[in-house]
Write an enzyme that holds these catalytic residues in place. Structure first.
Site, PDB file in Angstrom:
ATOM      1  N   GLU A  61      17.901 -13.319   0.590  1.00  0.00           N
ATOM      2  CA  GLU A  61      18.615 -13.909  -0.690  1.00  0.00           C
ATOM      3  C   GLU A  61      19.527 -14.847  -0.623  1.00  0.00           C
ATOM      4  O   GLU A  61      19.754 -15.745  -1.813  1.00  0.00           O
ATOM      5  CB  GLU A  61      19.588 -13.433  -1.321  1.00  0.00           C
ATOM      6  N   PHE A 123      18.090   5.483  -4.072  1.00  0.00           N
ATOM      7  CA  PHE A 123      17.542   4.460  -2.186  1.00  0.00           C
ATOM      8  C   PHE A 123      17.956   2.873  -2.883  1.00  0.00           C
ATOM      9  O   PHE A 123      17.497   2.389  -4.204  1.00  0.00           O
ATOM     10  CB  PHE A 123      16.141   4.622  -2.303  1.00  0.00           C
ATOM     11  N   GLN A 124      18.655   2.458  -2.341  1.00  0.00           N
ATOM     12  CA  GLN A 124      18.661   1.245  -2.887  1.00  0.00           C
ATOM     13  C   GLN A 124      19.549   0.457  -3.817  1.00  0.00           C
ATOM     14  O   GLN A 124      19.415  -0.360  -4.923  1.00  0.00           O
ATOM     15  CB  GLN A 124      17.953   0.194  -2.461  1.00  0.00           C
ATOM     16  N   LYS A 173      16.081  -1.090 -13.480  1.00  0.00           N
ATOM     17  CA  LYS A 173      14.049  -0.439 -13.424  1.00  0.00           C
ATOM     18  C   LYS A 173      13.772  -0.240 -15.102  1.00  0.00           C
ATOM     19  O   LYS A 173      12.710  -0.704 -15.273  1.00  0.00           O
ATOM     20  CB  LYS A 173      13.540  -0.491 -12.499  1.00  0.00           C
ATOM     21  N   MET A 482      34.827 -27.308  14.093  1.00  0.00           N
ATOM     22  CA  MET A 482      36.741 -26.949  13.607  1.00  0.00           C
ATOM     23  C   MET A 482      36.817 -26.026  13.971  1.00  0.00           C
ATOM     24  O   MET A 482      38.508 -26.158  14.671  1.00  0.00           O
ATOM     25  CB  MET A 482      36.631 -26.674  12.181  1.00  0.00           C
TER      26      MET A 482
END
Length: 570
Positions: A61, A123-124, A173, A482
């Protein structure tokens, strides 16, 4: 993609929330989506399958959100990213924060668990509204399918107007499965959100009069010039008034880098001439810049002699860091048009221009290329030569970013794509993918460090799948460059966890994805290798081994002012 007229004719039709989303994206002229599917967002992906809208499957992602950023930066259109709930959504948080601080227009759609279980640690499930509230321009959680068309339309409006930024839509959903009437004809009505576009004419007149009176004027051009598509107007105004121009890091390309009135980039690793121009100026006209600390150095020493005129569409930025005598709230393009029209009498500042021209000659950017060890500055110069200055260049953050900003002269808007305010490693490569979709006919080169590349290297799979002709240049100094430089200069050369004694074989990694891989170790190999790389029609990864101990100069050390640069000469 269906036409707007076709979409409008279908507005009375009853459809699911996921169908509404895809139809709305068509109405907004979205031609590509970057994303990654999962359980909560599956109804939307089912609709993507049915409609055939172009979707680029990232391999993480983070790759999707950075690709959307790269697309937005180069195209000027909003980048669209769709991911699922929970870890899918939290994996785009860094990219959202990056887009927020760099003012990039994104519309990010995150799947969410059903409204019936929100708040139960389902869940999630992740609270994306709470997580992203500080790092979005606005965010929504859709609670009813009937409000979905309005929310999508508002999201695109907010993301692209005023100061651009990311807007998140959290889509449960069950809402994506529910049905309702799709109406996309209604005008956006947001009484509390009315950005000022046209500046106050009196304030513009004050700028005009100040230019006439000034002996040492300078323009500081930031990314706001690019977001406003105002590069042409800036060039006209500079030609009219003959005022020297300094760029911020993100403003590079807003004014031609090869123009004689361009003094270079200002800030911690800017040119000595640009920084001294800001320090000595009696009038500073800032256009679309936010005066961040890497630009200003110690604020007590910043532009001490200058009257400051600040043009910005975001009133919150004016006076936030630097006291401003002439605040001008409005769109940079509109402000420059008004300044050109007002014109006024040109000030007498030929002596100022002559002095600055002398500084440019006496204190150019420098490096010492000796022997066969490739200096990274030389590498960037050669990339500039081979691409004739026409490439879209993307970077991560760090030494390679600063060398690219210094030694690749950006003469066109929107050809410089880098992570500025957040300084995000892993940004450069996926951003190049988005940039290539935005400008498919332009050469795109991702100049990245050996460390940052390993954060998003899995996106090589997109190049393999689609044969995108992106060139990946790994500036390989076997270190967190750096970090190593700061440890050398400020931490007694204690290189704590910044050196890489072991690295992957980047050529074999490229070949594992059926991508052409090259490695260059010595100077005499470089020119022919670069020609081969950029002549090759498909994607190429080059591992270029450069001097390991090279530092970025010149430099303003922490706590110092712009006039206290170090390393201005060999």
């Amino acid at each position: 993609m269906q036409s707007m007229e076709t979409e409008t004719n279908a507005q009375a039709k009853e459809m699911s929330g996921s169908s509404m989303l895809i139809k709305a994206l068509a109405c907004e002229d979205v031609d590509v989506i970057f994303g990654y599917p999962g359980g909560a967002i599956l109804p939307t992906y089912d609709e993507i399958y049915k409609t055939g809208i172009r979707h680029i499957l990232a391999r993480h992602e983070q790759g999707a959100i950075h690709a959307a950023e790269g697309y937005a930066r180069v195209s000027g259109k909003p980048g669209v990213c769709i991911v699922t709930s929970g870890p899918g959504a939290t994996n785009v948080v860094t990219g959202i924060a990056d887009a927020m601080i760099d003012s990039l227009p994104l519309v990010v759609i995150t799947g969410q668990v059903a409204t019936t279980v929100i708040g139960t640690d389902a869940f999630q499930e992740a609270d994306m509204i709470g997580i992203t509230m500080p790092i979005t321009k606005h965010n929504y959680q859709v609670r009813s399918v009937d409000e979905l068309p309005r929310i999508i339309k508002e999201a695109f409006h907010i993301a692209t107007t005023g100061r651009p930024g990311p807007v998140l839509i959290d889509l449960p959903k069950d809402v994506s499965l529910a049905t309702g009437l799709f109406d996309y004809d209604k005008e956006v009505d947001l009484p509390g959100y009315q950005p000022t576009v046209i500046p106050n004419k009196l304030q513009i007149r004050k700028v005009v009069d100040s230019v006439t009176a000034a002996k040492k004027p300078v323009i500081l051009a930031g990314a706001g010039v690019l977001h406003a598509k105002a590069s042409e107007e800036l060039a006209q105004y500079v030609e009219q008034q003959q005022i020297p121009v300094v760029n911020t890091l993100l403003g590079l390309g807003s004014f031609p880098g090869e123009d004689e009135l361009h003094l270079g980039m200002a800030g911690m690793h800017g040119t000595y001439t640009a920084n001294m121009a800001l320090h000595e100026a009696d009038l500073l006209i800032s256009i679309g810049a936010r005066f961040d600390d890497r630009l200003t150095g110690n604020l007590a020493h910043f532009a001490p002699n200058a009257k400051v005129a600040h043009i910005d569409i975001d009133p919150a930025e004016i006076g936030k860091n630097v006291p401003t005598e002439i605040p001008v709230v409005g769109d940079a393009k509109e402000a420059l048009k008004m300044l050109i029209e007002e014109e006024g009498e040109r000030g007498e500042h030929q002596e100022w221009k002559t002095w600055l021209s002398g500084l440019k000659k006496e204190y150019p950017l420098w490096y010492v290329q000796d022997g066969e060890i490739i200096k990274p500055q030389h590498l960037i110069e050669k990339i500039y030569e081979v691409t004739k200055g026409e490439a879209v260049v993307t970077t991560d953050v760090g030494q390679h970013q600063m060398w690219s900003a210094q030694f690749y002269k950006f003469n066109h808007p929107n050809q410089w794509v880098t992570s500025g305010g957040l300084g995000t490693m892993g940004f450069g490569f996926p951003a190049a993918i988005g940039a290539q979709f935005a400008k498919p006919d332009k050469p795109v080169v991702a100049i990245i460090g050996d460390a940052g590349f390993q954060m998003t290297a899995q996106e090589l799979s997109i190049l393999q799948e689609l044969n995108l002709p992106i060139k990946i240049m790994i500036v390989n100094n076997a270190a967190l460059g750096m970090v190593r430089q700061w440890q050398q200069l400020f931490h007694g050369e204690r290189y704590s966890n910044s050196l890489f004694p072991v690295q992957p074989n980047f050529v074999k990694l490229a070949e594992a994805y059926d991508i052409k891989g090259m490695q260059v170790n010595e100077l005499h190999e470089l020119e022919s290798a670069l020609k081969e790389m950029f002549d090759y029609p498909g994607p190429v990864l080059m591992d270029c081994r450069v001097a390991k101990q090279e530092n970025v100069y010149p430099m303003i050390s922490p706590g110092k002012g712009q006039h206290q640069m170090e390393g201005v000469k060999p």
